[in-house]
Scaffold this motif. Structure first.
Motif, mmCIF file in Angstrom:
data_model
loop_
_atom_site.group_PDB
_atom_site.id
_atom_site.type_symbol
_atom_site.label_atom_id
_atom_site.label_comp_id
_atom_site.label_asym_id
_atom_site.label_seq_id
_atom_site.Cartn_x
_atom_site.Cartn_y
_atom_site.Cartn_z
ATOM 1 N N LEU A 130 -0.531 -1.099 1.365
ATOM 2 C CA LEU A 130 -1.418 -0.046 1.477
ATOM 3 C C LEU A 130 -2.815 -0.194 2.239
ATOM 4 O O LEU A 130 -3.263 1.034 2.825
ATOM 5 C CB LEU A 130 -1.360 0.485 0.193
ATOM 6 C CG LEU A 130 -0.133 0.718 -0.614
ATOM 7 C CD1 LEU A 130 -0.417 0.892 -2.200
ATOM 8 C CD2 LEU A 130 0.780 1.819 -0.018
ATOM 9 N N ASP A 131 -3.358 -1.198 2.326
ATOM 10 C CA ASP A 131 -4.589 -1.278 2.855
ATOM 11 C C ASP A 131 -4.604 -0.840 4.411
ATOM 12 O O ASP A 131 -5.350 -0.222 4.909
ATOM 13 C CB ASP A 131 -5.129 -2.652 2.742
ATOM 14 C CG ASP A 131 -5.735 -2.889 1.504
ATOM 15 O OD1 ASP A 131 -6.318 -2.065 0.781
ATOM 16 O OD2 ASP A 131 -5.814 -3.980 1.128
ATOM 17 N N TRP B 53 12.242 -1.493 0.353
ATOM 18 C CA TRP B 53 10.975 -1.749 0.723
ATOM 19 C C TRP B 53 10.507 -2.566 -0.092
ATOM 20 O O TRP B 53 10.612 -2.996 -1.369
ATOM 21 C CB TRP B 53 9.966 -0.697 0.871
ATOM 22 C CG TRP B 53 10.196 0.376 -0.189
ATOM 23 C CD1 TRP B 53 11.016 1.723 0.015
ATOM 24 C CD2 TRP B 53 9.603 0.550 -1.524
ATOM 25 N NE1 TRP B 53 10.750 2.555 -1.345
ATOM 26 C CE2 TRP B 53 10.171 1.826 -2.087
ATOM 27 C CE3 TRP B 53 8.711 -0.471 -2.073
ATOM 28 C CZ2 TRP B 53 9.475 2.031 -3.387
ATOM 29 C CZ3 TRP B 53 8.347 -0.077 -3.396
ATOM 30 C CH2 TRP B 53 8.718 1.129 -3.994
ATOM 31 N N VAL B 54 9.243 -3.556 0.159
ATOM 32 C CA VAL B 54 8.231 -4.067 -0.532
ATOM 33 C C VAL B 54 6.741 -3.383 -0.173
ATOM 34 O O VAL B 54 6.351 -3.474 1.093
ATOM 35 C CB VAL B 54 8.060 -5.687 -0.457
ATOM 36 C CG1 VAL B 54 7.060 -6.226 -1.332
ATOM 37 C CG2 VAL B 54 9.395 -6.406 -0.687
ATOM 38 N N ILE B 55 6.327 -2.693 -1.399
ATOM 39 C CA ILE B 55 4.845 -2.134 -0.928
ATOM 40 C C ILE B 55 4.018 -2.866 -1.799
ATOM 41 O O ILE B 55 4.056 -3.288 -2.944
ATOM 42 C CB ILE B 55 5.070 -0.770 -1.526
ATOM 43 C CG1 ILE B 55 5.686 0.099 -0.537
ATOM 44 C CG2 ILE B 55 3.420 -0.132 -1.496
ATOM 45 C CD1 ILE B 55 6.107 1.593 -0.896
ATOM 46 N N ASP B 56 2.634 -3.257 -1.182
ATOM 47 C CA ASP B 56 1.704 -3.982 -1.980
ATOM 48 C C ASP B 56 0.459 -3.114 -1.806
ATOM 49 O O ASP B 56 -0.085 -2.729 -1.084
ATOM 50 C CB ASP B 56 1.556 -5.487 -1.424
ATOM 51 C CG ASP B 56 0.594 -5.806 -0.220
ATOM 52 O OD1 ASP B 56 -0.334 -5.477 -0.469
ATOM 53 O OD2 ASP B 56 1.379 -5.803 0.737
ATOM 54 N N GLY B 57 -0.441 -3.183 -3.223
ATOM 55 C CA GLY B 57 -1.497 -2.675 -3.020
ATOM 56 C C GLY B 57 -1.774 -1.923 -4.604
ATOM 57 O O GLY B 57 -0.707 -1.745 -5.430
ATOM 58 N N ASN B 58 -2.928 -1.595 -4.902
ATOM 59 C CA ASN B 58 -3.397 -1.375 -6.148
ATOM 60 C C ASN B 58 -3.763 0.033 -6.371
ATOM 61 O O ASN B 58 -4.432 0.571 -7.392
ATOM 62 C CB ASN B 58 -4.454 -2.220 -6.644
ATOM 63 C CG ASN B 58 -3.955 -3.655 -6.903
ATOM 64 O OD1 ASN B 58 -3.038 -3.993 -7.682
ATOM 65 N ND2 ASN B 58 -4.811 -4.629 -6.287
ATOM 66 N N TYR B 59 -3.558 0.922 -5.141
ATOM 67 C CA TYR B 59 -4.225 2.256 -5.209
ATOM 68 C C TYR B 59 -3.773 3.016 -6.298
ATOM 69 O O TYR B 59 -2.572 3.389 -6.322
ATOM 70 C CB TYR B 59 -4.192 3.051 -3.801
ATOM 71 C CG TYR B 59 -4.675 2.102 -2.522
ATOM 72 C CD1 TYR B 59 -5.885 2.739 -2.325
ATOM 73 C CD2 TYR B 59 -4.453 0.921 -2.153
ATOM 74 C CE1 TYR B 59 -6.713 2.242 -1.143
ATOM 75 C CE2 TYR B 59 -4.980 0.474 -1.071
ATOM 76 C CZ TYR B 59 -6.238 0.996 -0.590
ATOM 77 O OH TYR B 59 -7.014 0.486 0.315
ATOM 78 N N SER B 60 -4.684 3.765 -7.223
ATOM 79 C CA SER B 60 -3.997 4.270 -8.353
ATOM 80 C C SER B 60 -3.947 5.989 -7.800
ATOM 81 O O SER B 60 -2.673 6.359 -8.481
ATOM 82 C CB SER B 60 -5.098 4.722 -9.467
ATOM 83 O OG SER B 60 -6.485 5.134 -8.644
ATOM 84 N N ALA B 61 -4.110 6.187 -6.805
ATOM 85 C CA ALA B 61 -3.978 7.551 -6.438
ATOM 86 C C ALA B 61 -2.261 7.659 -5.867
ATOM 87 O O ALA B 61 -1.889 8.748 -5.850
ATOM 88 C CB ALA B 61 -4.981 7.701 -4.913
ATOM 89 N N VAL B 62 -1.773 6.702 -5.437
ATOM 90 C CA VAL B 62 -0.423 6.623 -5.132
ATOM 91 C C VAL B 62 0.579 5.992 -5.840
ATOM 92 O O VAL B 62 1.746 5.687 -5.562
ATOM 93 C CB VAL B 62 -0.435 6.139 -3.514
ATOM 94 C CG1 VAL B 62 -0.933 7.253 -2.741
ATOM 95 C CG2 VAL B 62 -0.751 4.662 -3.256
ATOM 96 N N ARG B 63 -0.076 4.926 -6.776
ATOM 97 C CA ARG B 63 0.840 4.328 -8.004
ATOM 98 C C ARG B 63 2.176 4.869 -8.266
ATOM 99 O O ARG B 63 3.191 4.423 -8.379
ATOM 100 C CB ARG B 63 0.185 3.657 -8.988
ATOM 101 C CG ARG B 63 0.707 2.602 -9.626
ATOM 102 C CD ARG B 63 -0.126 1.671 -10.613
ATOM 103 N NE ARG B 63 -0.860 2.793 -11.509
ATOM 104 C CZ ARG B 63 -1.899 2.650 -11.449
ATOM 105 N NH1 ARG B 63 -2.855 2.439 -10.676
ATOM 106 N NH2 ARG B 63 -2.672 3.660 -12.577
ATOM 107 N N LEU C 146 -8.316 -7.570 10.718
ATOM 108 C CA LEU C 146 -7.385 -7.331 9.593
ATOM 109 C C LEU C 146 -6.644 -5.909 10.085
ATOM 110 O O LEU C 146 -6.103 -5.892 11.250
ATOM 111 C CB LEU C 146 -8.410 -6.725 8.512
ATOM 112 C CG LEU C 146 -8.971 -7.911 7.750
ATOM 113 C CD1 LEU C 146 -10.214 -7.648 6.848
ATOM 114 C CD2 LEU C 146 -8.089 -8.770 6.970
ATOM 115 N N TRP C 147 -6.676 -4.724 9.386
ATOM 116 C CA TRP C 147 -5.617 -3.625 9.606
ATOM 117 C C TRP C 147 -6.450 -2.872 10.693
ATOM 118 O O TRP C 147 -7.526 -2.645 10.469
ATOM 119 C CB TRP C 147 -5.406 -3.070 8.535
ATOM 120 C CG TRP C 147 -5.431 -3.877 7.072
ATOM 121 C CD1 TRP C 147 -4.142 -4.575 6.738
ATOM 122 C CD2 TRP C 147 -6.387 -4.182 6.199
ATOM 123 N NE1 TRP C 147 -4.272 -5.107 5.665
ATOM 124 C CE2 TRP C 147 -5.665 -4.966 5.437
ATOM 125 C CE3 TRP C 147 -7.582 -3.769 5.990
ATOM 126 C CZ2 TRP C 147 -6.279 -5.579 4.298
ATOM 127 C CZ3 TRP C 147 -8.355 -4.255 5.071
ATOM 128 C CH2 TRP C 147 -7.722 -5.190 4.158
#
Length: 205
Positions: free
Chosen positions: A32-33, A62-72, A110-111
């Motif tokens: 997600l980053d 898929w495997v999705i990693d990240g803590n974004y509350s907007a899309v959780r 990074l990204w």
């Protein structure tokens, strides 16, 4: 297990674990980053961020990693498994400080060509420093995901809570293709390793 959300504090190693999971399951790894941060650390507008994540989550695997509350909710509505890296704060901070220093000194990209910023070491603003963010959000994430396990909204998801690098290694070692350990499975602790032992080299996002 075909649609997996990997969550945890910055420095927990969630992206390393997510990449390993994706490789073993033969599905895409979505970080997600990498979706959110455009070149120059410019944030993607929230509507477009949601749209791109929703499209990724519509895939069969898929495997999705990240803590974004907007899309959780977009991710978890489709997920069958949530892997939570709930590692000790001391270990997380040791990793994130070491990772940040290494990337600053070696100028590792990074990204989207972005690089770590020196302000990560010089500011106490969690919005400007990933190190301070990790420190101040450790308890927040622990409370959030502990509550999610009990929330009937996510009863369709199997939660796997990993509290040490040894448990992470045991979990990854126990995966076979598309299978999942049975309900109630708890990773055994490795003999001869302390709970704070590191996972090894590689990016710890």
């Amino acid at each position: 297990m075909r649609r997996v959300s990997v969550v945890g504090n910055s420095g927990s190693g969630k992206s390393t674990v997510a990449a390993a999971l994706a490789a073993r399951l033969g599905v895409p790894h979505v970080e997600l980053d990498a979706v959110f941060h455009r070149p120059g650390w410019i944030a993607l507008p929230e509507d477009e961020f949601r749209r791109r994540v929703a499209l990724a989550a519509e895939r069969d695997g898929w495997v999705i990693d990240g803590n974004y509350s907007a899309v959780r909710h977009l991710v978890w509505q489709r997920a069958d498994t949530v892997v939570w890296l709930d590692l000790p704060r001391a270990l997380v901070m040791r990793r994130i400080v070491g990772r940040t220093l290494a990337r600053l000194l070696l100028r590792r990209a990074l990204w989207n060509g972005n690089r770590e910023r020196w302000r990560n070491l010089t500011t106490l603003d969690p919005e400007e420093s990933v190190i301070v963010w990790s420190w101040t959000h450790h308890t927040t994430y622990r409370d959030r995901y502990a509550a999610a396990i009990e929330d009937p909204t996510w009863s369709h998801c199997r939660f796997v809570r990993l509290r040490s690098p040894g448990e992470v290694r045991a979990f990854l070692a126990g995966l076979v293709s598309d299978t999942m350990p049975p309900a109630g499975w708890c990773p055994p602790r490795e003999k001869g390793r302390a709970a704070g032992d590191d996972l090894g080299s590689g990016p710890q996002i």
